[in-house]
Scaffold this active site. Structure first.
Site, PDB file in Angstrom:
ATOM      1  N   VAL A 149     -20.876  25.535 -29.484  1.00 20.97           N
ATOM      2  CA  VAL A 149     -21.294  24.880 -28.238  1.00 20.97           C
ATOM      3  C   VAL A 149     -20.397  23.685 -27.936  1.00 20.97           C
ATOM      4  CG1 VAL A 149     -23.180  23.677 -27.059  1.00 20.97           C
ATOM      5  CG2 VAL A 149     -23.665  25.698 -28.445  1.00 20.97           C
ATOM      6  N   ASP A 150     -20.106  22.880 -28.947  1.00 21.30           N
ATOM      7  CA  ASP A 150     -19.188  21.747 -28.741  1.00 21.30           C
ATOM      8  C   ASP A 150     -17.834  22.235 -28.232  1.00 21.30           C
ATOM      9  OD1 ASP A 150     -20.970  19.802 -29.528  1.00 21.30           O
ATOM     10  OD2 ASP A 150     -20.122  19.526 -31.530  1.00 21.30           O
ATOM     11  N   LEU A 151     -17.324  23.289 -28.858  1.00 21.59           N
ATOM     12  CA  LEU A 151     -15.980  23.745 -28.505  1.00 21.59           C
ATOM     13  C   LEU A 151     -15.931  24.327 -27.099  1.00 21.59           C
ATOM     14  CD1 LEU A 151     -14.929  25.332 -31.912  1.00 21.59           C
ATOM     15  CD2 LEU A 151     -14.191  23.149 -30.963  1.00 21.59           C
ATOM     16  N   GLY A 154     -16.043  21.547 -24.605  1.00 20.85           N
ATOM     17  CA  GLY A 154     -14.728  20.922 -24.450  1.00 20.85           C
ATOM     18  C   GLY A 154     -13.799  21.751 -23.585  1.00 20.85           C
TER      19      GLY A 154
END
Length: 345
Positions: A149-151, A154
């Site tokens: 999810v973070d990636l 981004g």
């Protein structure tokens, strides 16, 4: 936010990473550490210069405003409302810097039932349904083993910045860009969301198996496991032929993708029986050479040391100590460049 900045930095942007006086939290997300700085931080912050500002102080805010005089883009990764509290929100900054593109990475956005709350990758994996479709059949929901999810947030933040820059070239005006972890988590639910929209059935845990097509699953062999990713009838016929059973591709239970998916349990048992005596690495190579998508199941270290990883120039070194995964975006005329190791001061 840091991954968004690294993507832009790899492709030529001059990026200044502004950390709080105590430094980015991820500097401590280890081990491993080198010179007191965690690998987690090092993996997301190349091609940036660094500085530290206390934005809760007037002097820190004035320093940031001076930096923004020559900036195209501001990417901020604070809990929603923090920048506004400091007088640095989009509405405030856009009055002074009408061409500025202000990108906010947030957990849940600014409003709504969850608006303003802090978000972390694993918590959003749980709430956005990702964990509910990840895990072995009959087991418990499982976090994906990397911060997916973070990636993707981004990536979407960087994409939004580029879209806004493209539009600014026509209008001359900046705008607000937001990528929230929650929205991006939901965007990853394909094909489970598409399935639910069509028939209303709840997704279930299927382990390595694809919910819609088969054989699209991991299989044991006589050595290491392989992953078969058979997506059409031609590939299945090639697989059956290679296994010495070409007639199986015409069997009514396996003759098309829908039938293979319905009869996956029997098909899996049939395949395991034929694969158990074969060498996994050689089988994967032979099938790939035939045009059947297949791969050995490699460790992280094996993947990073694979000859094709080297051929694709997917490991980058900067100076004596920095090593990381290169940009996957390949441009013919203006390729990514690797100029600065992450700021560690």
């Amino acid at each position: 936010g840091p991954y968004c900045g690294q993507i832009l930095g790899d492709h030529g942007a001059e990026v200044l990473k502004v950390e709080p006086p105590q430094g980015d939290d991820t500097r401590a997300w280890g081990p491993p550490f080198r010179d007191g700085v965690a690998s987690y931080y090092m993996g997301l912050n190349r091609n940036k210069r660094g500085t530290r500002l206390d934005l809760a102080s007037g002097a820190g805010r004035e320093a940031l405003l001076a930096l923004l005089e020559g900036a195209d883009v501001l990417v901020e990764n604070f809990k929603t409302g923090t920048m506004e509290k400091w007088g640095l929100g989009y509405e405030q900054l856009s009055q002074r810097f009408p061409r500025l593109i202000h990108c906010r990475v947030s957990g849940f956005g600014a409003d709504g039932p969850l608006g303003g709350l802090a978000g972390y990758d694993a918590a959003v994996q749980a709430m956005a349904g990702i964990m509910s479709v990840n895990g072995e059949a009959g087991g418990d929901p499982l976090r994906v083993g990397l911060p997916v999810v973070d990636l993707v947030t981004g990536l979407n933040a960087a994409l939004g910045v580029l879209l806004a820059l493209q539009e600014r070239a026509r209008s001359g005006r900046g705008q607000f860009v937001e990528a929230s972890l929650y929205d991006c988590g939901l965007s990853l639910l394909h094909p489970h969301a598409a399935n639910w929209f069509m028939d209303g059935r709840e997704a279930r845990l299927t382990g390595n198996a694809h919910p819609n097509i088969y054989p699209y699953d991991a299989f044991p062999t006589g050595t290491e496991p392989i992953f078969l990713a058979v997506g059409n009838d031609r590939q299945f016929a090639l697989l059956c032929g290679h296994l010495g059973a070409p007639d199986t591709a015409q069997h009514p239970d396996y003759a098309n993708a829908g039938a293979r998916s319905v009869h996956r349990a029997a098909l899996r048992a049939w395949l395991i029986e034929r694969l158990v005596s074969l060498d996994g690495a050689q089988l994967a190579q032979d099938l790939m050479d035939l045009g059947v998508p297949c791969a050995p199941v490699l460790s992280v270290s094996a993947a990073l040391k694979h000859p094709h990883t080297a051929h694709r120039e997917m490991v980058v070194k900067i100076g004596e100590t920095y090593e990381g995964v290169a940009s996957p975006i390949k441009l013919s005329r203006t390729p990514a460049t690797y100029r600065l190791a992450p700021p560690t001061d």
